[in-house]
Each structure stands twice: as structure tokens, then as C-alpha cells.
Design an enzyme around this catalytic site. Structure first.
Site, PDB file in Angstrom:
ATOM      1  N   THR A 176     -12.936 118.050  25.677  1.00 42.17           N
ATOM      2  CA  THR A 176     -12.182 119.130  25.031  1.00 42.17           C
ATOM      3  C   THR A 176     -12.592 119.300  23.575  1.00 42.17           C
ATOM      4  O   THR A 176     -12.804 118.307  22.879  1.00 42.17           O
ATOM      5  CB  THR A 176     -10.677 118.793  25.093  1.00 42.17           C
ATOM      6  OG1 THR A 176     -10.270 118.900  26.444  1.00 42.17           O
ATOM      7  CG2 THR A 176      -9.840 119.728  24.233  1.00 42.17           C
ATOM      8  N   ARG A 185      -3.088 122.291  37.679  1.00 38.76           N
ATOM      9  CA  ARG A 185      -2.825 121.216  36.711  1.00 38.76           C
ATOM     10  C   ARG A 185      -3.110 121.699  35.276  1.00 38.76           C
ATOM     11  O   ARG A 185      -4.115 122.334  35.001  1.00 38.76           O
ATOM     12  CB  ARG A 185      -3.714 120.009  37.046  1.00 38.76           C
ATOM     13  CG  ARG A 185      -3.554 118.814  36.099  1.00 38.76           C
ATOM     14  CD  ARG A 185      -4.586 118.810  34.992  1.00 38.76           C
ATOM     15  NE  ARG A 185      -4.513 117.621  34.152  1.00 38.76           N
ATOM     16  CZ  ARG A 185      -5.182 117.473  33.011  1.00 38.76           C
ATOM     17  NH1 ARG A 185      -5.980 118.426  32.585  1.00 38.76           N
ATOM     18  NH2 ARG A 185      -5.065 116.380  32.305  1.00 38.76           N
ATOM     19  N   ASP A 220      -2.869 118.426  28.135  1.00 38.76           N
ATOM     20  CA  ASP A 220      -2.252 118.498  26.805  1.00 38.76           C
ATOM     21  C   ASP A 220      -2.796 119.635  25.941  1.00 38.76           C
ATOM     22  O   ASP A 220      -2.121 120.112  25.027  1.00 38.76           O
ATOM     23  CB  ASP A 220      -2.504 117.179  26.059  1.00 38.76           C
ATOM     24  CG  ASP A 220      -3.996 116.896  25.905  1.00 38.76           C
ATOM     25  OD1 ASP A 220      -4.749 117.125  26.876  1.00 38.76           O
ATOM     26  OD2 ASP A 220      -4.417 116.449  24.824  1.00 38.76           O
ATOM     27  N   GLY A 233      -4.897 113.960  29.267  1.00 38.55           N
ATOM     28  CA  GLY A 233      -3.848 114.858  28.800  1.00 38.55           C
ATOM     29  C   GLY A 233      -2.445 114.391  29.126  1.00 38.55           C
ATOM     30  O   GLY A 233      -1.532 114.518  28.302  1.00 38.55           O
TER      31      GLY A 233
HETATM   32  N1  ASP Z   1      -7.303 116.639  27.331  1.00 40.82           N
HETATM   33  C1  ASP Z   1      -7.974 117.312  28.402  1.00 40.82           C
HETATM   34  C2  ASP Z   1      -7.087 117.399  29.594  1.00 40.82           C
HETATM   35  O1  ASP Z   1      -6.326 116.485  29.858  1.00 40.82           O
HETATM   36  C3  ASP Z   1      -9.216 116.650  28.821  1.00 40.82           C
HETATM   37  C4  ASP Z   1     -10.239 116.475  27.746  1.00 40.82           C
HETATM   38  O2  ASP Z   1      -9.996 115.953  26.704  1.00 40.82           O
HETATM   39  O3  ASP Z   1     -11.357 116.920  27.947  1.00 40.82           O
HETATM   40  O4  ASP Z   1      -7.209 118.375  30.304  1.00 40.82           O
END
Ligand code: ASP
Length: 337
Positions: free
Chosen positions: A194, A222, A225, A248
């Protein structure tokens, strides 16, 4: 260059007047380094540079933050934008949010076939009385605002990863730890990355954004976060801001970025604030935390910055107030993984 010098000078003269709440820091490492932009991961380097190009010309932090999101959403990246990995039904569903120094914020999640979720999030912030739109409603709003409905097609990278995943179709909704090579996807890629970016402008205002395609091969519907204000991103214009990447569900459980900013308000340094929230996540279930990654970055209104993660391997890019951008690795709770 002149512009940059003006920006650097105006900020240097302006900043000492601001952020008096952070004048004394009772605990935590103090760093003399100050930043204008900080982003998650190595890919944050180019993102920072895109954001800084705007800041350097005198743009507002919120415009630079949106630009950061647009930049990465334009790339073929495993984990952001329409080129990202799909869910387990083969659909790419995007989450993004944006927030300014006055607690104005907007968010979209479970959004399909729209190239720039960060810009739709900004429209939600500016054109609706709401904070968050999801799914078909978010898509309808985006189309009404003039965004284009893109073709439903996986990038070649995502298609390869998805085909590999389909062979076993093993549902393993756990965020990779970067240094654990066996946890990579069969194609050799990670299942998350992310992009979160925090920007400080020449007026001393902060803003941030967070954008993602979420965990690879997640259940359809789904949401992690990243689009949730206070979890994937939080900005308090009087104090500081935080964003992050990783598992997340675990970040949501502790309202991760909101808590980091609360710790900043108490006078903790950015690194220590990130560390305290990482510790909260670990304390909930120390055994489980051995198998997933979370990393946070934070920045104060004065440009102090820091990062911390559960496991080694969490990198971030920082654009310092001398205009240079560097990629660094955060300190982590577990020293080996
Ligand atoms: N935080 C993101 C999620 O849970 C995943 C990520 O950090 O790439 O969707």
C-alpha cells in the site's frame, strides 16, 4: 531552483512559529532531520518526487498528497491501482482515502474499474457531506463526477500472479513479511505494498493519502485499513500525521494511525509513536504477530518524521528539507524474521 529556495526559505521561517504543541518532547529519539514528504516502501521514492515537484512550486499539501496517489495509481504496481492484484474472484477492488490539516477527509472503498480512487476520495471530501462511499455507490458517484469506467482487465503481472495463485487457491489472508522469501507469491512478488504519503507544505500545513488494491486474493468485498480514516491514515493539522501498510485487520483493531497521532500529541517522537502502536498490535497476540507485517510512518507539523514496523524489511522514502529523497528501512520490533 529559485522556487525551491523560496519554498525552503519560506518554510524554514514559517515553521518555528507553528506546532508549539511539539516544542518539548519528553520521550523518544529526537532527530534534527526534517522532511517535506514521506511515503511507504521503496516505490515511495518516485511518489515523493512527484509530490515534492508540486510542493516546490508552492502547491498545497492536499494537492501534493493527491498527486502522490495519482502517480502511483498510474504505475503497474502489484498493490495499488487497477494494475494491482485482484481478489480471489479475479476482480481488482480499490481502496483510498485523503485528509487535510482541517480534519476534512474523503474515502472510497471496494471501488472497481476507476483509475484514480484517490481523486474520487478527494471529490467525496469536497463535494459530498459524507466521508466514505463504497462499491457500486462510489463507482456511480465517480462516473457522475466525470471519471471514466475502465476496461475490466488484469495487468499482465497481476494475471500471472492470479493464475499462479489459482493453482492451489489457498486462502491465506496474511500480509507478507518482506524478508521471508518463501512467503512471496509464486510469481516472486509480494501480496501487499500500500502507498501511504504524508506532505508538509510551505504554509506549514499537513495532508496525507493512502491508496491500495488491498491484500492480494482477498475475499470479494473485504476492506482493509487503508481507506479507513484513523486506521490507514490520520492527519491532525495542529500536531502531525501518520499512515502505514501491512495487515489491515490488525491496524483497524487498534485505530493505528489515530493512536500514533495521539502519541504525537503527548509529545512522543514520530518513531516512538509508531513503535508504541506496533507494540499494541503485538501485545494483542504476540504469537500471531510473528507471521504478519505492519509498518507505520509519521510526521509532525514541524517536519520531524519517523517509522517503525513489526518485522525488518519495511522501507520508506523521505524527502528531506534540503530537497533530497532517500529510501530508508525502519527499525522493527523483531530484529530478524
Ligand atoms: N493494508 C493493506 C490492506 O490490509 C495491505 C497493504 O498494506 O498493502 O489491505
Amino acid at each position: 531552483m529559485n522556487n525551491r529556495r523560496n519554498f525552503l526559505l519560506s518554510t524554514i521561517t514559517f515553521l518555528p512559529i507553528l506546532g508549539s504543541v511539539l516544542q518539548s518532547q519528553p520521550t523518544g529519539k529526537k532527530s534534527k532531520e526534517k522532511a517535506y514528504v514521506i511515503s511507504t516502501w521503496d516505490s515511495g521514492k518516485e511518489v515523493n518526487e512527484a509530490a515534492f515537484r508540486l510542493l516546490d512550486r508552492g502547491a498545497k499539501a492536499i494537492d501534493a498528497a493527491e498527486e502522490a496517489g495519482i502517480y502511483i495509481e498510474n504505475q503497474i504496481n502489484c498493490c495499488v491501482g487497477l494494475g494491482g492484484n485482484p481478489d480471489r474472484e479475479g476482480k481488482v477492488t480499490l481502496d483510498a482515502c485523503i485528509m487535510d490539516h482541517k480534519f476534512q477527509c474523503g474515502s472510497v472503498s471496494f471501488l472497481e474499474r476507476i483509475k484514480h480512487p484517490v481523486s474520487v476520495a478527494r471529490k467525496v471530501m469536497e463535494k459530498t457531506p459524507h466521508v466514505m462511499l463504497v462499491g457500486k455507490g462510489a463507482q456511480k458517484f465517480a462516473l457522475e463526477e466525470g471519471f471514466t469506467l475502465e476496461e475490466e482487465k488484469l495487468s499482465s503481472d497481476a494475471e500471472e500472479s492470479y493464475k499462479n495463485w489459482l493453482i492451489e487457491s489457498k486462502y491465506k489472508p496474511v500480509i507478507n513479511i518482506e524478508n521471508q522469501v518463501p512467503d512471496k507469491l509464486p510469481s516472486g512478488k509480494f501480496n501487499h505494498d500500500t502507498m501511504g504519503t504524508l506532505c508538509l507544505d510551505h504554509e506549514g500545513d499537513l495532508a496525507g493519502m493512502c491508496t491500495t488494491s488491498g491484500m492480494a486474493f482477498k475475499m470479494h468485498g473485504r476492506v482493509g485499513d487503508s481507506p479507513i480514516i484513523g486506521s490507514g491514515l490520520y492527519v491532525d493539522g495542529k500536531t502531525g500525521a501518520a499512515t502505514g501498510s501491512g495487515q489491515g485487520e490488525e491496524v483497524i483493531r487498534v485505530c493505528g494511525t489515530f493512536m500514533i497521532v495521539e502519541y504525537l500529541k503527548q509529545g512522543r517522537s514520530p518513531e516512538q509513536a509508531c513503535r508504541l502502536v506496533i507494540k499494541r498490535i503485538i501485545d494483542i497476540n504476540p504469537d500471531k504477530a510473528k507471521s504478519f507485517q505492519v509498518g507505520f510512518i509519521a510526521m509532525t507539523k514541524k517536519g520531524e518524521f519517523g517509522a517503525y514496523s513489526i518485522h525488518p524489511g519495511f522501507s520508506y522514502a523521505v524527502t528531506l528539507q534540503n530537497g533530497t529523497t532517500e529510501v530508508r528501512e525502519s527499525d522493527s520490533f523483531f530484529k530478524t524474521s
